[in-house]
Enzyme design. Sequence first.
Site, PDB file in Angstrom:
ATOM      1  N   SER A 151      74.244   3.538 -13.145  1.00 30.37           N
ATOM      2  CA  SER A 151      74.560   2.327 -13.141  1.00 30.37           C
ATOM      3  C   SER A 151      76.090   1.981 -13.787  1.00 30.37           C
ATOM      4  CB  SER A 151      73.601   1.539 -14.239  1.00 30.37           C
ATOM      5  OG  SER A 151      73.827   0.128 -13.991  1.00 30.37           O
TER       6      SER A 151
ATOM      7  N   ASP B  30      65.450  -1.494  -6.340  1.00 33.88           N
ATOM      8  CA  ASP B  30      66.438  -1.984  -7.233  1.00 33.88           C
ATOM      9  C   ASP B  30      66.684  -3.522  -7.274  1.00 33.88           C
ATOM     10  OD1 ASP B  30      68.544  -2.293  -9.291  1.00 33.88           O
ATOM     11  OD2 ASP B  30      69.490  -0.446  -8.633  1.00 33.88           O
TER      12      ASP B  30
ATOM     13  N   HIS C 265      65.753  -0.023 -10.730  1.00 33.58           N
ATOM     14  CA  HIS C 265      67.129   0.362 -11.165  1.00 33.58           C
ATOM     15  C   HIS C 265      66.991   1.600 -12.082  1.00 33.58           C
ATOM     16  CE1 HIS C 265      71.130  -0.206 -11.851  1.00 33.58           C
ATOM     17  NE2 HIS C 265      71.168  -0.360 -13.194  1.00 33.58           N
TER      18      HIS C 265
END
Length: 334
Positions: A144, A274, A302
């Site tokens: 991320s 996600d 995610h």
Amino acid sequence: MELLMLSGGVLLVLVLALFLAYWLWPGVLLKAYNWFWRRRLGLVVRYSYSGGYRFCYSSRGTPAGTTPSLLLLHGFSANKDMWLPLVMFLPRNQHVVCVDMPGHEGTSRTGAEDYSIQGQVSRIHQFVQSIGLDKRPFHLAGGSMGGNVAGVYAATYPQHLSSVTLICPAGLVYPKETEFISRLRNMEPSQQQERIALIPSTLQELEDMLELCCYNRPRLPRQVMKGLLNNRMSHNSFYKELFREIAGEKSRQSLQDSLHRITAPAQVIWGKEDQVLHVSGATVLQEALANCQVDLLENCGHSVTLERPRKVANLIADFLSAQNVSGDNTKKHS
């Protein structure tokens, strides 16, 4: 008999302490659990100081053999312990380093100049130099926000990397947009200070965040949820400042703008479901990077290292092994 009674008394005190901690201080109990988990995995928490800046990290093993060291960069509002489920499935002889990103957990908290993506890249390079990780090429992996930083690091310091893994990275122009990003984009500036889904301040908001980040979210007891929330709440003002920086114009597309400078072999791992950053970003990376392997995970959101730690660990280990074989073949043919 006395020894037996003494042992029973000690056990009773421990059980009582755990009971009280569970009900009164669940956040403290969670930290103790992570301490125990690190010990079990052989990870040691260390500190490195450089130019008045403090880095906190955990590590296991030492650089050795042909396999490169592995440096792991966590995502927004997480910390080095995010990687514990993954480290559990890595080869025991793998030298691994998990660092708290700038401002997180035990690493120094300074100001906005360190929280932009380029600022974080500079600090991570400072950390790499401070522990001597730059003495030979290492493998960098990030998820991320950490994936954004890892990608820009690969573009900025290519000579230090053997390869890079980007896990659901931020910082791209996504062909498709998730509902989360759409809502964020359409928010009024005044609302953005109070309604960031990744910065919960109530148990319900924490539940909503887990639903957003996980396809199969963990069903945790209420006291554990309270502990998680308690451990985050005191950092919420920092998280808001950080979010403004990484979502701002200077950092929003930093990985996208750096793709043409990434030369290291790249691995991309993304959860197909996600809901934070759309999986179409994997196509962007595959088309932009000359040497890129893409692995899309079914029924995964995610938080891939939380949902599929064994799979992700195996993918990274296999990728490193393939790079070693490729490197050996190149040397033989040269």
